[in-house]
Design a protein around this motif. Structure first.
Motif, PDB file in Angstrom:
ATOM      1  N   MET A   1       0.851  -1.192   0.000  1.00  0.00           N
ATOM      2  CA  MET A   1       0.000   0.000   0.000  1.00  0.00           C
ATOM      3  C   MET A   1       0.881   1.233   0.000  1.00  0.00           C
ATOM      4  O   MET A   1       1.918   1.281   0.638  1.00  0.00           O
ATOM      5  N   ILE A   2       0.470   2.239  -0.720  1.00  0.00           N
ATOM      6  CA  ILE A   2       1.189   3.502  -0.750  1.00  0.00           C
ATOM      7  C   ILE A   2       0.184   4.637  -0.773  1.00  0.00           C
ATOM      8  O   ILE A   2      -0.878   4.521  -1.390  1.00  0.00           O
ATOM      9  N   ASP A   3       0.470   5.723  -0.058  1.00  0.00           N
ATOM     10  CA  ASP A   3      -0.372   6.903  -0.203  1.00  0.00           C
ATOM     11  C   ASP A   3       0.414   7.958  -0.947  1.00  0.00           C
ATOM     12  O   ASP A   3       1.639   7.940  -0.980  1.00  0.00           O
ATOM     13  N   LEU A   4      -0.278   8.887  -1.588  1.00  0.00           N
ATOM     14  CA  LEU A   4       0.361   9.737  -2.581  1.00  0.00           C
ATOM     15  C   LEU A   4       0.143  11.220  -2.362  1.00  0.00           C
ATOM     16  O   LEU A   4       0.101  11.983  -3.316  1.00  0.00           O
ATOM     17  N   LEU A   5       0.028  11.664  -1.116  1.00  0.00           N
ATOM     18  CA  LEU A   5      -0.146  13.094  -0.901  1.00  0.00           C
ATOM     19  C   LEU A   5       1.129  13.855  -1.257  1.00  0.00           C
ATOM     20  O   LEU A   5       1.078  14.948  -1.801  1.00  0.00           O
ATOM     21  N   CYS A   6       2.272  13.290  -0.959  1.00  0.00           N
ATOM     22  CA  CYS A   6       3.540  13.901  -1.344  1.00  0.00           C
ATOM     23  C   CYS A   6       3.784  13.549  -2.809  1.00  0.00           C
ATOM     24  O   CYS A   6       4.391  12.533  -3.122  1.00  0.00           O
ATOM     25  N   GLY A  10       5.795  10.425  -3.928  1.00  0.00           N
ATOM     26  CA  GLY A  10       4.838   9.341  -4.027  1.00  0.00           C
ATOM     27  C   GLY A  10       4.786   8.767  -5.429  1.00  0.00           C
ATOM     28  O   GLY A  10       4.683   7.555  -5.629  1.00  0.00           O
ATOM     29  N   THR A  11       4.885   9.623  -6.435  1.00  0.00           N
ATOM     30  CA  THR A  11       4.871   9.176  -7.821  1.00  0.00           C
ATOM     31  C   THR A  11       6.065   8.286  -8.116  1.00  0.00           C
ATOM     32  O   THR A  11       5.949   7.263  -8.798  1.00  0.00           O
ATOM     33  N   GLN A  12       7.240   8.648  -7.585  1.00  0.00           N
ATOM     34  CA  GLN A  12       8.436   7.861  -7.823  1.00  0.00           C
ATOM     35  C   GLN A  12       8.360   6.508  -7.117  1.00  0.00           C
ATOM     36  O   GLN A  12       8.815   5.493  -7.654  1.00  0.00           O
ATOM     37  N   ILE A  13       7.775   6.479  -5.930  1.00  0.00           N
ATOM     38  CA  ILE A  13       7.599   5.210  -5.222  1.00  0.00           C
ATOM     39  C   ILE A  13       6.638   4.319  -5.991  1.00  0.00           C
ATOM     40  O   ILE A  13       6.880   3.115  -6.168  1.00  0.00           O
ATOM     41  N   LEU A  14       5.552   4.890  -6.474  1.00  0.00           N
ATOM     42  CA  LEU A  14       4.584   4.113  -7.246  1.00  0.00           C
ATOM     43  C   LEU A  14       5.241   3.528  -8.492  1.00  0.00           C
ATOM     44  O   LEU A  14       5.034   2.361  -8.841  1.00  0.00           O
ATOM     45  N   SER A  15       6.050   4.326  -9.168  1.00  0.00           N
ATOM     46  CA  SER A  15       6.746   3.840 -10.356  1.00  0.00           C
ATOM     47  C   SER A  15       7.663   2.671 -10.015  1.00  0.00           C
ATOM     48  O   SER A  15       7.721   1.674 -10.751  1.00  0.00           O
ATOM     49  N   ALA A  16       8.379   2.783  -8.889  1.00  0.00           N
ATOM     50  CA  ALA A  16       9.274   1.696  -8.474  1.00  0.00           C
ATOM     51  C   ALA A  16       8.489   0.438  -8.117  1.00  0.00           C
ATOM     52  O   ALA A  16       8.897  -0.682  -8.451  1.00  0.00           O
ATOM     53  N   LEU A  17       7.363   0.599  -7.452  1.00  0.00           N
ATOM     54  CA  LEU A  17       6.520  -0.547  -7.122  1.00  0.00           C
ATOM     55  C   LEU A  17       6.001  -1.235  -8.379  1.00  0.00           C
ATOM     56  O   LEU A  17       5.974  -2.467  -8.476  1.00  0.00           O
ATOM     57  N   GLN A  18       5.598  -0.444  -9.350  1.00  0.00           N
ATOM     58  CA  GLN A  18       5.036  -1.005 -10.574  1.00  0.00           C
ATOM     59  C   GLN A  18       6.086  -1.707 -11.428  1.00  0.00           C
ATOM     60  O   GLN A  18       5.746  -2.489 -12.314  1.00  0.00           O
ATOM     61  N   SER A  19       7.371  -1.445 -11.151  1.00  0.00           N
ATOM     62  CA  SER A  19       8.441  -2.080 -11.920  1.00  0.00           C
ATOM     63  C   SER A  19       8.844  -3.438 -11.353  1.00  0.00           C
ATOM     64  O   SER A  19       9.650  -4.145 -11.964  1.00  0.00           O
ATOM     65  N   ILE A  20       8.291  -3.821 -10.195  1.00  0.00           N
ATOM     66  CA  ILE A  20       8.626  -5.111  -9.603  1.00  0.00           C
ATOM     67  C   ILE A  20       8.130  -6.226 -10.522  1.00  0.00           C
ATOM     68  O   ILE A  20       6.966  -6.246 -10.914  1.00  0.00           O
ATOM     69  N   ARG A  21       9.002  -7.149 -10.849  1.00  0.00           N
ATOM     70  CA  ARG A  21       8.661  -8.179 -11.839  1.00  0.00           C
ATOM     71  C   ARG A  21       7.515  -9.079 -11.393  1.00  0.00           C
ATOM     72  O   ARG A  21       6.730  -9.557 -12.216  1.00  0.00           O
ATOM     73  N   ALA A 183      21.980  15.734  -0.895  1.00  0.00           N
ATOM     74  CA  ALA A 183      20.897  15.849  -1.876  1.00  0.00           C
ATOM     75  C   ALA A 183      20.797  14.568  -2.684  1.00  0.00           C
ATOM     76  O   ALA A 183      21.810  14.030  -3.135  1.00  0.00           O
ATOM     77  N   GLN A 184      19.561  14.071  -2.857  1.00  0.00           N
ATOM     78  CA  GLN A 184      19.351  12.851  -3.634  1.00  0.00           C
ATOM     79  C   GLN A 184      18.193  13.057  -4.616  1.00  0.00           C
ATOM     80  O   GLN A 184      17.215  13.748  -4.310  1.00  0.00           O
ATOM     81  N   ASP A 185      18.325  12.447  -5.792  1.00  0.00           N
ATOM     82  CA  ASP A 185      17.261  12.521  -6.792  1.00  0.00           C
ATOM     83  C   ASP A 185      16.038  11.768  -6.295  1.00  0.00           C
ATOM     84  O   ASP A 185      16.147  10.706  -5.666  1.00  0.00           O
ATOM     85  N   VAL A 186      14.852  12.287  -6.612  1.00  0.00           N
ATOM     86  CA  VAL A 186      13.639  11.670  -6.096  1.00  0.00           C
ATOM     87  C   VAL A 186      13.426  10.262  -6.633  1.00  0.00           C
ATOM     88  O   VAL A 186      12.864   9.404  -5.939  1.00  0.00           O
ATOM     89  N   ASP A 187      13.875   9.984  -7.867  1.00  0.00           N
ATOM     90  CA  ASP A 187      13.706   8.632  -8.386  1.00  0.00           C
ATOM     91  C   ASP A 187      14.594   7.645  -7.629  1.00  0.00           C
ATOM     92  O   ASP A 187      14.194   6.498  -7.377  1.00  0.00           O
ATOM     93  N   VAL A 188      15.773   8.097  -7.206  1.00  0.00           N
ATOM     94  CA  VAL A 188      16.665   7.251  -6.409  1.00  0.00           C
ATOM     95  C   VAL A 188      16.047   6.983  -5.037  1.00  0.00           C
ATOM     96  O   VAL A 188      16.067   5.851  -4.541  1.00  0.00           O
ATOM     97  N   ILE A 189      15.469   8.012  -4.430  1.00  0.00           N
ATOM     98  CA  ILE A 189      14.828   7.850  -3.117  1.00  0.00           C
ATOM     99  C   ILE A 189      13.644   6.887  -3.220  1.00  0.00           C
ATOM    100  O   ILE A 189      13.450   6.017  -2.365  1.00  0.00           O
ATOM    101  N   GLY A 190      12.848   7.044  -4.266  1.00  0.00           N
ATOM    102  CA  GLY A 190      11.698   6.165  -4.458  1.00  0.00           C
ATOM    103  C   GLY A 190      12.117   4.708  -4.600  1.00  0.00           C
ATOM    104  O   GLY A 190      11.525   3.812  -3.973  1.00  0.00           O
ATOM    105  N   ARG A 191      13.136   4.454  -5.423  1.00  0.00           N
ATOM    106  CA  ARG A 191      13.609   3.078  -5.594  1.00  0.00           C
ATOM    107  C   ARG A 191      14.196   2.537  -4.290  1.00  0.00           C
ATOM    108  O   ARG A 191      14.024   1.358  -3.956  1.00  0.00           O
TER     109      ARG A 191
END
Length: 226
Positions: A1-6, A10-21, A183-191
């Protein structure tokens, strides 16, 4: 489960979750439907955030992992009290719902260098929610503590925009060598958040609290989620 107010993270976390094989079922609770959601994503839209905990408890079977990227700013919320209602009260309400429902791994996106004893209101607020979710006693509590979020936001933040400009300038000189620690890129943090959750869910980490700071974020964020 993920919530997406941030939204930015949140978008980057969702993208990482959706990439799980393995394509696990993902429940995303937010105020609006997620556009173009993947086949394994269940978007739960509820304008009244006070109902989110109830919505989560209704999910069956209960997800093994709960990821929260919930957060706002004083400017967007309108006051510090309104910000606290989201960053602390709503986060804690959802965390309690997750614990009561039997979630085994709880992941909170927090911030680096925060403490419940800080004299700075924002840092104290973030420290207080960290302490509160630790006290709930999940089998695995993961607190991701990034520095500056490097990425494009829908809303403008003057100081953050200036720091992002400085960060990009330093990277032109040294790539990420001079910026990785603050400083870290948001896509790196999400993954990284998703990779940490998977390590816990797959039994690769001992039970307890795991503070995922800059070095772990960079290591985990470069991994491909399996």
């Amino acid at each position: 489960m993920i919530d997406l107010l941030c939204q930015i993270l949140g978008t980057q976390i969702l993208s990482a979750l959706q990439s799980i094989r393995q394509k696990p079922t993902i429940y995303a609770i937010g105020r609006r439907e997620i556009p173009n959601a993947s086949a394994n994503t269940r978007s739960i839209a509820e304008p009244d955030s006070e109902q989110w905990a109830t919505k989560f408890k209704a999910i069956s079977p209960t997800p093994d992992v709960f990821l929260s990227a919930l957060g706002t700013t004083r400017g967007l919320a309108g006051s510090f009290a309104a910000q606290r209602a989201i960053d602390f009260d709503l986060n804690l309400s959802l965390a309690r719902a997750a614990k009561e429902s039997g979630v085994k791994t709880y992941v909170l996106i927090s911030s680096g260098a925060v403490s419940s004893k800080s004299r700075i209101p924002y840092q104290r607020l973030k420290g207080e929610i960290e302490d509160a979710v630790k006290a709930l006693g999940f089998p695995h509590t993961v607190i991701v503590k990034p520095g500056l979020l490097v990425g494009k936001r829908q809303e403008g933040r003057l100081i953050e925009s200036v720091l992002q400009t400085v960060c990009r300038g330093m990277r032109l000189i040294s790539q990420t060598y001079l910026t990785d620690w603050w400083a870290q890129d948001v896509d790196v943090i999400g993954r990284a958040a998703v990779a940490a959750a998977l390590e816990c869910a797959e039994g690769k980490r001992e039970k307890g609290v795991w503070l995922v700071e800059a070095s772990d974020i960079l290591r985990l964020g470069k991994q491909q989620t399996g």
